[in-house]
Write an enzyme that holds these catalytic residues in place. Structure first.
Site, short mmCIF file in Angstrom:
data_model
loop_
_atom_site.label_atom_id
_atom_site.label_comp_id
_atom_site.label_asym_id
_atom_site.label_seq_id
_atom_site.Cartn_x
_atom_site.Cartn_y
_atom_site.Cartn_z
N THR A 7 -2.18 -2.27 8.62
CA THR A 7 -3.14 -2.42 7.52
C THR A 7 -3.48 -3.89 7.32
O THR A 7 -2.64 -4.77 7.47
CB THR A 7 -2.58 -1.83 6.22
N ASN B 170 7.47 4.80 -5.00
CA ASN B 170 6.01 4.76 -4.98
C ASN B 170 5.44 5.73 -3.96
O ASN B 170 4.46 6.44 -4.22
CB ASN B 170 5.52 3.35 -4.65
N ASN C 165 1.95 -3.99 7.62
CA ASN C 165 0.76 -4.79 7.34
C ASN C 165 0.62 -5.83 8.44
O ASN C 165 1.43 -5.91 9.38
CB ASN C 165 0.82 -5.41 5.94
N LYS D 195 9.39 0.79 -3.24
CA LYS D 195 8.54 1.36 -2.19
C LYS D 195 8.82 2.84 -1.96
O LYS D 195 7.89 3.63 -1.76
CB LYS D 195 8.71 0.58 -0.89
N GLY E 51 -0.44 -0.21 -0.83
CA GLY E 51 0.09 0.01 0.51
C GLY E 51 0.99 1.22 0.59
O GLY E 51 1.02 1.93 1.60
N ASP E 52 1.74 1.48 -0.48
CA ASP E 52 2.62 2.65 -0.50
C ASP E 52 1.81 3.94 -0.56
O ASP E 52 2.15 4.93 0.09
CB ASP E 52 3.57 2.56 -1.70
#
Length: 274
Positions: free
Chosen positions: A191, A42, A172, A39, A223-224
């Site tokens: 999210t 990224n 999330n 993560k 998402g990253d």
């Protein structure tokens, strides 16, 4: 914007199949690839492409996997000079994905457990996640006056001091339900994948933005990329609705790319028309 990213640096071992297996089930017909991930890496990779001046803080092994992961970051201009090389192996994520872009992930932390906070605290933006030790994240947030963003993933209980210090927490929908105390945070972005995203301030929802329609290919790094984009936008003073809409466009571009570290344009290329 001078940006520090403190977080995990992994190698992703990805198996793609038509569907995800159920517990105890073996399925065939998969395709395999091996690529840099984590993560933290990224988000650093995405932020650099979006236009930030990024320095990465974390740890990798003194192995070929560490070389591989850092080389990918350097290609997009991330400064990796502060990443530690340690005797533990570089972290690994075992990932299964299906035809709809959904995934299952098991992370083996390895060298990530040896990450240390930035010694230089003069950044405009600090982004961290929870794939490195929590006390390291706490120390980094306490030491800087930068706009401090926590991607609270994987979900876990957070110390009160970290909740109060964070300028933004990104989660999330599952993490939003799981992480206690988020109603006390200055800003929380939630999210929902294809359901869009929301901005909450001190427990009150103030903005909701629809997702950009797209056919997903791989959701692992989306998402990253979204987190990097919304962090840069809000830290730069972009109005909330526009910031979330821009980040949604970045997320859509990322989910359309098979890589966990997708190719992106500069942030302003994703801004909605005025």
């Amino acid at each position: 914007m001078r940006t520090a990213v403190l977080g995990s640096i992994n190698i992703d071992l990805v198996a793609s199949a038509g569907r995800l297996p159920t517990p105890g089930e073996t399925i065939g017909g998969g395709a395999f690839r091996r690529e840099p991930g984590g993560k933290g890496a990224n988000q650093a990779h995405a932020a650099a492409q979006l236009g930030a001046d990024v320095t990465m803080f974390g740890a990798v092994g003194a192995d070929e996997d560490g070389d591989f992961a850092l080389a990918r970051l350097r290609v997009v201009g991330v400064d990796t000079g502060f990443v530690l090389r340690v005797s533990a192996p570089t972290g690994v994520a075992l990932i299964a994905t299906d035809a709809a872009g959904e995934n299952q992930i098991v992370v083996c932390s390895g060298a990530n457990q040896f990450a240390v906070p930035p010694q230089d605290t003069e950044f405009d933006l600090l982004i961290a996640q929870l794939e490195t030790p929590l006390d390291v994240v706490e120390a980094a947030f306490a030491a800087t006056s930068a706009f401090a963003v926590l991607n609270a993933s994987p979900a876990r209980d957070l110390p009160a001091a970290l909740i109060e210090r964070a300028d933004l927490i990104v989660v999330n929908e599952h993490e939003h339900r799981t992480v206690a105390g988020l109603n006390r945070v200055k800003r929380v972005v939630v999210t929902y994948g294809g359901g869009g995203s929301e901005l909450w301030m001190r427990g009150e929802r103030v903005v909701a933005v629809a997702a950009v329609p797209v056919q997903p290919v791989n959701s692992v790094g989306a998402g990253d990329a979204y987190c990097a984009a919304v962090s840069l936008a809000l830290a730069s003073g972009v109005p909330p609705r526009r910031a979330l809409a821009t980040a949604s466009a970045v997320g859509a571009a990322a989910v359309s790319d098979a890589s966990s570290q997708p190719t992106l344009l500069s942030l302003n290329a994703y801004e909605p028309a005025r």
